[in-house]
Scaffold this motif. Structure first.
Motif, PDB file in Angstrom:
ATOM      1  N   GLY A   1      49.068 -77.943  15.049  1.00 35.29           N
ATOM      2  CA  GLY A   1      49.743 -78.834  15.984  1.00 35.29           C
ATOM      3  C   GLY A   1      50.369 -79.997  15.243  1.00 35.29           C
ATOM      4  N   GLY A   2      51.564 -80.435  15.719  1.00 35.08           N
ATOM      5  CA  GLY A   2      52.214 -81.565  15.062  1.00 35.08           C
ATOM      6  C   GLY A   2      52.531 -81.244  13.618  1.00 35.08           C
ATOM      7  N   GLU A   3      52.120 -82.149  12.699  1.00 30.97           N
ATOM      8  CA  GLU A   3      52.340 -81.933  11.268  1.00 30.97           C
ATOM      9  C   GLU A   3      51.088 -81.429  10.567  1.00 30.97           C
ATOM     10  OE1 GLU A   3      52.252 -84.723  12.843  1.00 30.97           O
ATOM     11  OE2 GLU A   3      51.307 -86.376  11.735  1.00 30.97           O
ATOM     12  N   GLU A   4      50.142 -80.888  11.326  1.00 32.22           N
ATOM     13  CA  GLU A   4      48.860 -80.443  10.764  1.00 32.22           C
ATOM     14  C   GLU A   4      48.830 -78.921  10.696  1.00 32.22           C
ATOM     15  OE1 GLU A   4      45.421 -81.693  12.910  1.00 32.22           O
ATOM     16  OE2 GLU A   4      44.205 -81.735  11.077  1.00 32.22           O
ATOM     17  N   PHE A   5      48.462 -78.373   9.502  1.00 31.15           N
ATOM     18  CA  PHE A   5      48.393 -76.944   9.264  1.00 31.15           C
ATOM     19  C   PHE A   5      47.014 -76.584   8.745  1.00 31.15           C
ATOM     20  CE2 PHE A   5      52.956 -76.143   9.656  1.00 31.15           C
ATOM     21  CZ  PHE A   5      53.489 -77.414   9.442  1.00 31.15           C
ATOM     22  N   ALA A   6      46.714 -75.293   8.769  1.00 29.13           N
ATOM     23  CA  ALA A   6      45.431 -74.802   8.266  1.00 29.13           C
ATOM     24  C   ALA A   6      45.655 -73.509   7.498  1.00 29.13           C
ATOM     25  CB  ALA A   6      44.439 -74.582   9.407  1.00 29.13           C
ATOM     26  N   ILE A   7      44.822 -73.302   6.486  1.00 27.50           N
ATOM     27  CA  ILE A   7      44.886 -72.096   5.643  1.00 27.50           C
ATOM     28  C   ILE A   7      43.481 -71.535   5.525  1.00 27.50           C
ATOM     29  CG2 ILE A   7      45.524 -71.152   3.401  1.00 27.50           C
ATOM     30  CD1 ILE A   7      47.380 -73.540   3.014  1.00 27.50           C
ATOM     31  N   ALA A   8      43.319 -70.226   5.797  1.00 20.59           N
ATOM     32  CA  ALA A   8      42.050 -69.516   5.571  1.00 20.59           C
ATOM     33  C   ALA A   8      42.210 -68.666   4.324  1.00 20.59           C
ATOM     34  CB  ALA A   8      41.687 -68.653   6.775  1.00 20.59           C
ATOM     35  N   LEU A   9      41.242 -68.755   3.420  1.00 21.15           N
ATOM     36  CA  LEU A   9      41.326 -68.073   2.111  1.00 21.15           C
ATOM     37  C   LEU A   9      40.104 -67.185   1.919  1.00 21.15           C
ATOM     38  CD1 LEU A   9      42.548 -71.134   0.029  1.00 21.15           C
ATOM     39  CD2 LEU A   9      43.919 -69.165   0.718  1.00 21.15           C
ATOM     40  N   PRO A  10      40.132 -65.935   2.424  1.00 19.29           N
ATOM     41  CA  PRO A  10      39.015 -65.005   2.181  1.00 19.29           C
ATOM     42  C   PRO A  10      38.926 -64.679   0.697  1.00 19.29           C
ATOM     43  CG  PRO A  10      40.410 -64.254   4.008  1.00 19.29           C
ATOM     44  CD  PRO A  10      41.148 -65.345   3.322  1.00 19.29           C
ATOM     45  N   GLY A  11      37.694 -64.656   0.167  1.00 19.51           N
ATOM     46  CA  GLY A  11      37.477 -64.333  -1.232  1.00 19.51           C
ATOM     47  C   GLY A  11      37.640 -65.492  -2.176  1.00 19.51           C
ATOM     48  N   PHE A  12      37.951 -66.673  -1.690  1.00 17.84           N
ATOM     49  CA  PHE A  12      38.127 -67.867  -2.530  1.00 17.84           C
ATOM     50  C   PHE A  12      36.906 -68.763  -2.378  1.00 17.84           C
ATOM     51  CE2 PHE A  12      42.596 -68.188  -4.054  1.00 17.84           C
ATOM     52  CZ  PHE A  12      43.063 -66.971  -3.555  1.00 17.84           C
ATOM     53  N   ASN A  13      36.382 -69.245  -3.524  1.00 16.29           N
ATOM     54  CA  ASN A  13      35.349 -70.266  -3.457  1.00 16.29           C
ATOM     55  C   ASN A  13      36.014 -71.641  -3.432  1.00 16.29           C
ATOM     56  OD1 ASN A  13      36.065 -70.927  -6.124  1.00 16.29           O
ATOM     57  ND2 ASN A  13      34.472 -69.620  -6.992  1.00 16.29           N
ATOM     58  N   LEU A  14      35.176 -72.685  -3.440  1.00 14.29           N
ATOM     59  CA  LEU A  14      35.706 -74.044  -3.276  1.00 14.29           C
ATOM     60  C   LEU A  14      36.616 -74.441  -4.431  1.00 14.29           C
ATOM     61  CD1 LEU A  14      35.547 -76.460  -1.353  1.00 14.29           C
ATOM     62  CD2 LEU A  14      33.715 -77.382  -2.777  1.00 14.29           C
ATOM     63  N   LEU A  15      36.225 -74.138  -5.663  1.00 16.37           N
ATOM     64  CA  LEU A  15      37.035 -74.535  -6.818  1.00 16.37           C
ATOM     65  C   LEU A  15      38.371 -73.785  -6.834  1.00 16.37           C
ATOM     66  CD1 LEU A  15      34.316 -74.727  -9.624  1.00 16.37           C
ATOM     67  CD2 LEU A  15      35.369 -76.592  -8.351  1.00 16.37           C
ATOM     68  N   GLU A  16      38.333 -72.468  -6.521  1.00  9.50           N
ATOM     69  CA  GLU A  16      39.570 -71.698  -6.513  1.00  9.50           C
ATOM     70  C   GLU A  16      40.507 -72.184  -5.411  1.00  9.50           C
ATOM     71  OE1 GLU A  16      37.904 -67.863  -6.027  1.00  9.50           O
ATOM     72  OE2 GLU A  16      37.572 -67.511  -8.157  1.00  9.50           O
ATOM     73  N   ALA A  17      39.932 -72.450  -4.232  1.00 10.95           N
ATOM     74  CA  ALA A  17      40.757 -72.945  -3.129  1.00 10.95           C
ATOM     75  C   ALA A  17      41.368 -74.306  -3.463  1.00 10.95           C
ATOM     76  CB  ALA A  17      39.932 -73.013  -1.852  1.00 10.95           C
ATOM     77  N   HIS A  18      40.549 -75.179  -4.070  1.00 12.19           N
ATOM     78  CA  HIS A  18      41.053 -76.509  -4.461  1.00 12.19           C
ATOM     79  C   HIS A  18      42.194 -76.373  -5.463  1.00 12.19           C
ATOM     80  CE1 HIS A  18      41.164 -80.543  -6.088  1.00 12.19           C
ATOM     81  NE2 HIS A  18      40.422 -80.947  -5.057  1.00 12.19           N
ATOM     82  N   ALA A  19      42.036 -75.492  -6.450  1.00 16.28           N
ATOM     83  CA  ALA A  19      43.088 -75.299  -7.448  1.00 16.28           C
ATOM     84  C   ALA A  19      44.358 -74.745  -6.803  1.00 16.28           C
ATOM     85  CB  ALA A  19      42.590 -74.364  -8.546  1.00 16.28           C
ATOM     86  N   LEU A  20      44.220 -73.778  -5.877  1.00 18.53           N
ATOM     87  CA  LEU A  20      45.387 -73.214  -5.202  1.00 18.53           C
ATOM     88  C   LEU A  20      46.117 -74.287  -4.396  1.00 18.53           C
ATOM     89  CD1 LEU A  20      47.131 -70.843  -4.323  1.00 18.53           C
ATOM     90  CD2 LEU A  20      45.488 -70.396  -2.485  1.00 18.53           C
ATOM     91  N   LEU A  21      45.381 -75.092  -3.643  1.00 19.39           N
ATOM     92  CA  LEU A  21      46.027 -76.147  -2.837  1.00 19.39           C
ATOM     93  C   LEU A  21      46.706 -77.191  -3.727  1.00 19.39           C
ATOM     94  CD1 LEU A  21      46.177 -76.609   0.258  1.00 19.39           C
ATOM     95  CD2 LEU A  21      44.648 -74.770  -0.485  1.00 19.39           C
ATOM     96  N   ASP A  22      46.097 -77.501  -4.883  1.00 14.14           N
ATOM     97  CA  ASP A  22      46.755 -78.420  -5.816  1.00 14.14           C
ATOM     98  C   ASP A  22      48.064 -77.844  -6.334  1.00 14.14           C
ATOM     99  OD1 ASP A  22      44.036 -80.244  -7.392  1.00 14.14           O
ATOM    100  OD2 ASP A  22      45.688 -80.947  -6.130  1.00 14.14           O
TER     101      ASP A  22
END
Length: 619
Positions: free
Chosen positions: A532-553
């Motif tokens: 909604g608005g300017e807010e988005f969400a991403i679900a990353l199956p198979g990604f741990n916290l460090l991998e997800a953080h690196a991808l978002l960076d």
């Protein structure tokens, strides 16, 4: 260009901080004024108690000195009435120093009492001066005779004569200390005391005078003696009460300092919490307003979908070919048209309760057709014998195909009665073509409805409901397979300023271009949706916290490195994101999104254009 004028939120926050500072300052002033008053009252009480002690000491001391001097005077008078030798054997002359007594008669000095010792020249000169003045008979005189070792030493003299004469040249003298005239218990406090004449001159002193402090101080007290025309002065040492007073003051001041520090710390924390609460309240209000608008839009869209589905049913009912539509997985009937009901002889509700396999004269043939359809083999224009409700045989030409109906896989069966084939061949062909076109139109309409129900109108990515549904299924699969799973919530930085400055059309273009850029950078397994608005969400199956953080960076850097050209405006668009992992924040999608949302707001507070990971403490 974004304005630097303070917002209403900042102005309100500034006013509240100013009021907190003023209240804190007033409280600290009151606290330290109260501390000063308590210390002053305590010091005044100690000073008053010290003065009462001095007065009591003087009362007892003057009584002791008068008693001893009166006794000494009576014993010295014996030397003027009887023989000096007999008098020396009859009296002890206790206060006299060494029990020694000297007699000056006609300028001749003798020692009638005590161990032989010569009189000092100063004492002899004093006696001669006194004899020249013809003092009153039997009048006791105390003269200063202090030494470095005995500052309270006094010379006791008295004119004694056997008979009362106007002039008497017989003077007796000795020495006494002011300390010996006092009771022993009066010396325990070690006060400063002195013997003064009527002009205030000191004749004898004992102990040192005491310096007064800032709060604890005493003044010397005076009291006249009855035996001699002299005064006794005393001053107690105020430092005797200084230690307990200093401990009390230290405890009181320390408590006030600690209370002040706690108050300042509390004010700082309250200011921070208050500022955050004000901003969060405004953000919640804005989000609620946006959610209300979104809900109204969804309600209108759902009503439109219902109307369209009703129109689809009406369209199916107008077809003269029998149409049955069933769920591909559960084999339950989804819809049926009027032509099928008429040919089979069933009411609509009765047919929905009927098993479809029982409509075939040969159930094995039905199962064979389903198997061919699963194997992607065409099932078209098959002659199939059906059974009506009246147990009559109905020969039909039947076709089957798969399609998407109301977000689920469905199988549609279309059939025509071939009993009148020879008579209605042309009509049959025409109706068949109409049926095929209707089915194609139905599939196209269903696909369009599915797209409208699951896709965001502005960006073309999954809408909130579809994203939450798919992300929930992916999380459930990750839980069953014990695989890592991460979600991210990201929010376009300063999007409200873009809307306010350039207009909503530019803001919509920014959201579309940003969503397209992010989609191109995400892996295939990622699920991307607009909340909604300017807010988005991403679900990353198979990604741990460090991998997800690196991808978002990586996504954040790529978006920030590509300025967007919108209506001749070159805009640098960034976002702040929060990342949460299934193992840290539980197995509920709502908890994951909540933790990621908290981390995103922490990224906002820490400067924007950054990615923060959830800590897993639900804080």
């Amino acid at each position: 260009m974004i304005s630097n004028m303070p917002t209403p939120i900042d102005q309100r926050d500034s006013r509240l901080r100013w009021m907190d500072s003023l209240i804190t300052a007033l409280f600290l002033i009151l606290l330290w004024w109260l501390v000063a008053e308590i210390l002053y009252e305590r010091a005044s009480s100690l000073n008053q108690r010290q003065e009462l002690r001095q007065q009591a000491w003087l009362q007892q001391a003057t009584r002791s000195v008068d008693t001893r001097l009166d006794t000494l005077k009576r014993e010295l008078q014996l030397f003027g009435q009887v023989d000096a030798g007999l008098a020396g054997q009859a009296v002890s002359l206790y206060p006299l120093e060494g029990g020694q007594l000297w007699l000056l008669e006609n300028e001749q000095l003798s020692q009638p009492l005590g161990p032989p010792q010569s009189l000092s020249p100063a004492a002899r000169d004093t006696l001669l001066q006194l004899q020249a003045q013809h003092p009153d008979i039997d009048k006791l005189l105390l003269l200063p005779a202090s030494t470095p070792d005995n500052p309270d030493r006094l010379q006791v003299s008295m004119s004694v004569c056997p008979e009362l004469k106007q002039e008497c040249s017989r003077i007796i003298t000795g020495f006494v200390t002011l300390t010996s005239l006092l009771d022993p218990e009066l010396l325990l406090p070690r006060p400063y005391f002195a013997l003064l004449d009527l002009q205030g001159n000191r004749l004898a002193t004992r102990n040192s005078a005491h310096d007064n402090g800032l709060l604890l101080h005493t003044h010397s007290e005076h009291r006249s003696l009855n035996t001699v025309p002299l005064q006794l002065s005393v001053q107690f040492n105020p430092r005797e009460d200084l230690r307990p007073f200093m401990l009390f003051a230290l405890f009181l001041v320390g408590g006030a300092v600690l209370l002040s520090l706690l108050l300042l710390l509390l004010v700082v924390r309250v200011n921070r919490k208050l500022g955050y609460a004000i901003r969060h309240s405004v953000e919640v209000t804005q989000a609620t307003h946006l959610l209300t608008l979104t809900n109204n839009s969804l309600r209108e869209r759902l009503l439109k979908l219902v109307d369209e589905q009703r129109d689809q049913q009406t369209l199916i009912d107008t077809v003269q070919v029998g149409v049955l539509m069933l769920d591909a997985e559960q084999q339950t009937l989804l819809t049926v048209n009027e032509a099928a009901l008429r040919m089979l002889g069933y009411q609509r509700q009765a047919l929905f309760r009927h098993e479809l396999e029982q409509l075939f004269a040969d159930p094995a043939q039905y199962r064979q057709l389903l198997q061919q359809l699963k194997e992607q083999q065409p099932v078209s224009e098959r002659e199939v014998e059906l059974i009506t409700r009246g147990e009559e045989r109905l020969w039909t030409v039947l076709s089957m195909r798969q399609l998407l109906f109301r977000e689920r896989r469905a199988i549609v069966l279309s059939f025509v009665d071939i009993t009148e084939r020879l008579l209605h061949a042309q009509r049959l062909e025409l109706e068949k073509q109409t049926t095929e076109r209707t089915l194609v139109q139905l599939q196209s309409t269903q696909h369009e409805l599915y797209q409208r129900a699951t896709r965001d109108d502005l960006t073309g990515i999954a809408n909130r409901r579809h994203f939450l549904s798919n992300a929930g299924k992916a999380l459930e699969q990750a839980r069953r397979e014990q695989q890592p799973f991460a979600v991210a919530v990201l929010d376009v930085d300063r999007f409200k300023s873009i809307n306010d400055h350039y207009g909503h059309a530019v803001g919509d273009s920014v959201l579309r271009q940003s969503a397209a850029t992010i989609v191109a950078l995400l892996p295939e397994v990622a699920l991307f949706g607009r909340l909604g608005g300017e807010e988005f969400a991403i679900a990353l199956p198979g990604f741990n916290l460090l991998e997800a953080h690196a991808l978002l960076d990586k996504v954040r850097d790529s978006l920030a490195a590509q300025p967007q050209l919108v209506d001749e405006h070159l805009l640098l668009v960034t976002f702040s994101a929060g990342v949460a992992e299934r193992q840290l924040s539980g197995d509920q999608l709502s908890n994951l999104l909540k933790e990621a949302d908290h981390a995103m707001y922490r990224a906002k507070r820490n400067g924007r254009n950054r990615v923060e990971s959830a800590r897993g403490d639900n804080s």
